[in-house]
Design an enzyme around this catalytic site. Sequence first.
Site, PDB file in Angstrom:
ATOM      1  N   LEU A 105     -11.456   5.870   4.084  1.00 59.97           N
ATOM      2  CA  LEU A 105     -10.098   5.332   4.108  1.00 59.97           C
ATOM      3  C   LEU A 105     -10.007   4.255   3.042  1.00 59.97           C
ATOM      4  O   LEU A 105     -10.959   3.483   2.861  1.00 59.97           O
ATOM      5  CB  LEU A 105      -9.783   4.717   5.485  1.00 59.97           C
ATOM      6  CG  LEU A 105      -9.771   5.665   6.681  1.00 59.97           C
ATOM      7  CD1 LEU A 105      -9.559   4.884   7.969  1.00 59.97           C
ATOM      8  CD2 LEU A 105      -8.692   6.728   6.520  1.00 59.97           C
ATOM      9  N   ASP A 106      -8.860   4.175   2.349  1.00 61.96           N
ATOM     10  CA  ASP A 106      -8.774   3.182   1.287  1.00 61.96           C
ATOM     11  C   ASP A 106      -8.582   1.779   1.860  1.00 61.96           C
ATOM     12  O   ASP A 106      -8.420   1.586   3.069  1.00 61.96           O
ATOM     13  CB  ASP A 106      -7.693   3.548   0.262  1.00 61.96           C
ATOM     14  CG  ASP A 106      -6.280   3.503   0.816  1.00 61.96           C
ATOM     15  OD1 ASP A 106      -6.018   2.708   1.732  1.00 61.96           O
ATOM     16  OD2 ASP A 106      -5.420   4.258   0.322  1.00 61.96           O
ATOM     17  N   LEU A 107      -8.591   0.805   0.969  1.00 60.87           N
ATOM     18  CA  LEU A 107      -8.602  -0.608   1.358  1.00 60.87           C
ATOM     19  C   LEU A 107      -7.474  -0.974   2.307  1.00 60.87           C
ATOM     20  O   LEU A 107      -7.668  -1.714   3.281  1.00 60.87           O
ATOM     21  CB  LEU A 107      -8.526  -1.485   0.096  1.00 60.87           C
ATOM     22  CG  LEU A 107      -8.563  -2.997   0.297  1.00 60.87           C
ATOM     23  CD1 LEU A 107      -9.935  -3.436   0.804  1.00 60.87           C
ATOM     24  CD2 LEU A 107      -8.223  -3.707  -1.008  1.00 60.87           C
ATOM     25  N   THR A 109      -5.683   1.042   4.287  1.00 61.87           N
ATOM     26  CA  THR A 109      -5.488   1.975   5.397  1.00 61.87           C
ATOM     27  C   THR A 109      -6.372   1.565   6.561  1.00 61.87           C
ATOM     28  O   THR A 109      -7.540   1.211   6.378  1.00 61.87           O
ATOM     29  CB  THR A 109      -5.820   3.414   4.971  1.00 61.87           C
ATOM     30  OG1 THR A 109      -4.987   3.782   3.865  1.00 61.87           O
ATOM     31  CG2 THR A 109      -5.588   4.387   6.109  1.00 61.87           C
TER      32      THR A 109
END
Length: 233
Positions: A105-107, A109
């Site tokens: 998951l990105d930063l 999210t």
Amino acid sequence: MQSKRARLDRFISVKTGINRKSVRLLLAKGLVEVDGDIARNIDQIIDEFSSISLEGEVLQSNTPSYIMLHKPVGVVSATVDDKHKTVIDLLTDKSKHDLHIVGRLDLNTSGLLLLTNDGRWSKKLMSPDHKVGKLYRVTLQNPIDQSYVKAFAEGMYFEFEDIITKPAELALVDSHTALVTLVEGRYHQIKRMFGRFRNPVIGLHRISVGNILLDSQLAPGMSRSLTPQEISL
């Protein structure tokens, strides 16, 4: 992450420094045990979770680990990072540095993040061939309507990669919130799909991966081991 499978005789040779010919003699004498049973077959395939001993000395005894983490916003899905706290930093598991991330998951999210040391299990979850759905709750800056549902179901063409996204399921929750299910994980895919409508995503939260749901009792930053039932899902 690939499963660490190898021939038994090669594993013992690498682990002990004993040449392969001598290892075969040890096997013939019944001095090697795999998972509690005497092993004599030089072609036997073992993996990282096979319990292996030689003349009573344990050479390998690893336990598979499956972790559910409620990832907060502002934490990176990485093992090491110079600027931000990582998801590994949040874990208390003693073997946390042996784990790998199953679907990053990105930063910005939040939500369900899975970690394991079992490469075969993670490959099954993430392989496009298995079409495991990932469910997200998305909060948008501008109102959304039924036209989004049709566009997501049809897939979208991304010129930069020259690909068409697989059909995605979108369900409207309210005027600014949707539930989106993906069976693939293109780079910033959800944000880019909503970007086609010039509608910025201001909140993105993963609820589930397949039938594994984020435990509602886990506060952001907290984690727990998966139950046997969740692992089998």
